[in-house]
Write an enzyme that holds these catalytic residues in place. Sequence first.
Site, PDB file in Angstrom:
ATOM      1  N   THR A   1      19.490   6.786 -22.570  1.00 51.95           N
ATOM      2  CA  THR A   1      18.519   6.406 -21.537  1.00 51.95           C
ATOM      3  C   THR A   1      18.792   7.163 -20.247  1.00 51.95           C
ATOM      4  OG1 THR A   1      18.176   4.213 -22.498  1.00 51.95           O
ATOM      5  CG2 THR A   1      17.607   4.492 -20.184  1.00 51.95           C
TER       6      THR A   1
ATOM      7  N   GLN B   1      18.708   8.766 -33.378  1.00 56.89           N
ATOM      8  CA  GLN B   1      18.811   8.170 -34.708  1.00 56.89           C
ATOM      9  C   GLN B   1      19.083   9.205 -35.797  1.00 56.89           C
ATOM     10  OE1 GLN B   1      18.874   4.992 -35.319  1.00 56.89           O
ATOM     11  NE2 GLN B   1      18.085   4.102 -33.428  1.00 56.89           N
TER      12      GLN B   1
ATOM     13  N   SER C   1      22.952   9.263 -28.272  1.00 63.14           N
ATOM     14  CA  SER C   1      23.802   8.172 -27.798  1.00 63.14           C
ATOM     15  C   SER C   1      24.920   7.929 -28.800  1.00 63.14           C
ATOM     16  CB  SER C   1      22.962   6.903 -27.624  1.00 63.14           C
ATOM     17  OG  SER C   1      23.685   5.889 -26.975  1.00 63.14           O
ATOM     18  N   ALA C   2      26.122   7.683 -28.295  1.00 66.96           N
ATOM     19  CA  ALA C   2      27.290   7.550 -29.167  1.00 66.96           C
ATOM     20  C   ALA C   2      27.218   6.340 -30.085  1.00 66.96           C
ATOM     21  CB  ALA C   2      28.555   7.465 -28.309  1.00 66.96           C
ATOM     22  N   HIS C   3      26.738   5.216 -29.583  1.00 66.98           N
ATOM     23  CA  HIS C   3      26.872   3.973 -30.353  1.00 66.98           C
ATOM     24  C   HIS C   3      25.929   3.904 -31.548  1.00 66.98           C
ATOM     25  CE1 HIS C   3      23.312   1.510 -28.999  1.00 66.98           C
ATOM     26  NE2 HIS C   3      23.319   2.421 -28.046  1.00 66.98           N
TER      27      HIS C   3
ATOM     28  N   THR D   1      32.727  10.732 -12.034  1.00 67.96           N
ATOM     29  CA  THR D   1      33.907  10.927 -12.874  1.00 67.96           C
ATOM     30  C   THR D   1      33.589  10.584 -14.323  1.00 67.96           C
ATOM     31  OG1 THR D   1      35.371  10.394 -11.045  1.00 67.96           O
ATOM     32  CG2 THR D   1      36.297  10.208 -13.257  1.00 67.96           C
TER      33      THR D   1
ATOM     34  N   CYS E   1      16.109  -2.377 -27.665  1.00 68.65           N
ATOM     35  CA  CYS E   1      15.858  -2.448 -26.236  1.00 68.65           C
ATOM     36  C   CYS E   1      14.692  -3.367 -25.915  1.00 68.65           C
ATOM     37  CB  CYS E   1      15.587  -1.050 -25.675  1.00 68.65           C
ATOM     38  SG  CYS E   1      16.941   0.094 -25.975  1.00 68.65           S
TER      39      CYS E   1
END
Length: 336
Positions: free
Chosen positions: A71, A132, A152-154, A190, A279
Amino acid sequence: MSRTYLDFNATAPLLPEARAAMLAAMELCGNPSSVHAEGRAAKAAVERARAQVAAGVGCKPQEVVFTGGATEAALVLAAGAVVEPTAHDALWAHHASEGRIYAMGLANSETGVIADAPGEKPCELLLLDVTQSVGRIPFAFGWSGADLAILSAHKLGGPKGVGALIVREGVDIAPLLKGGGQEMGRRSGTENVIGIAGFGAAVEAAMRRLETGAWQPVAAARDKLEAMVADAAPEAIFVGQEARRLPNTSCFAAPGWKGETQVMSMDLAGFAISAGSACSSGKVKESRVLRAMGYDEATARSAIRVSLGPDTTEDDIARFAEAWAAQYKRYKARVA
């Protein structure tokens, strides 16, 4: 009650490789921007992960910009973009009638349907949402024709709260976040060293799964699930069944039986599934994606998504289908 997780498109369970990389990164106390030994060690962890993500996505390491998730990566569209109607809300939020960028999903999170990139770019730049796709189907940014990509990593077994924007070398974009100039000036702040380390390890592990054929049995299990549902409910509508789909995704509707009611019923029965994108969960509304695909309101309100993983067993599928059929029978009796 034992639980069966069938919501991999919302988030995939953390892979052991990602967990191990994150635990190792927790021992690094330095700031990646610092020049001392501790800082250099943290920087090395970030750059190792950058190389892992680049290898998995099929791009150059310098094209990978780490973000707080897909996002946030989609903020590259903040000036306005032409967005495909079935795209994820993270992209659709930036839709405008015209823009420099055309944005679309490579594989839809709700239906699993895989799209073809346009032969000719409708706009100057093409952005693909591959959230996806990476680790589930073959993809390489280098040959995709895209100028930008987000992930996205998750979704592939990494931690939540970290993702990436892929920027083709030579493409000029405004910084996502302004400040200290981290991430080659494209995303200040950071770096999340722990999350990034887990992200890199997850991409590497997910690609190994793909290369060894781990998703082929998943596709067979998905098809078996749909056959069992069809036996119990011949009137069920399976979205995208004749199209190219992700191997793990089934979106189907029993018209009249609201999707959110199905999700709650199956949750009580011990199964985690979704109605639409994660979401949008909890919102009592029809699926924007299905409406954009031409389905009527009753179907769009009645659709659920069952998304499997490599660890999903045939017993999991059989028990889900049996539980769903029992709940559907009760629903039919109530409305008769």
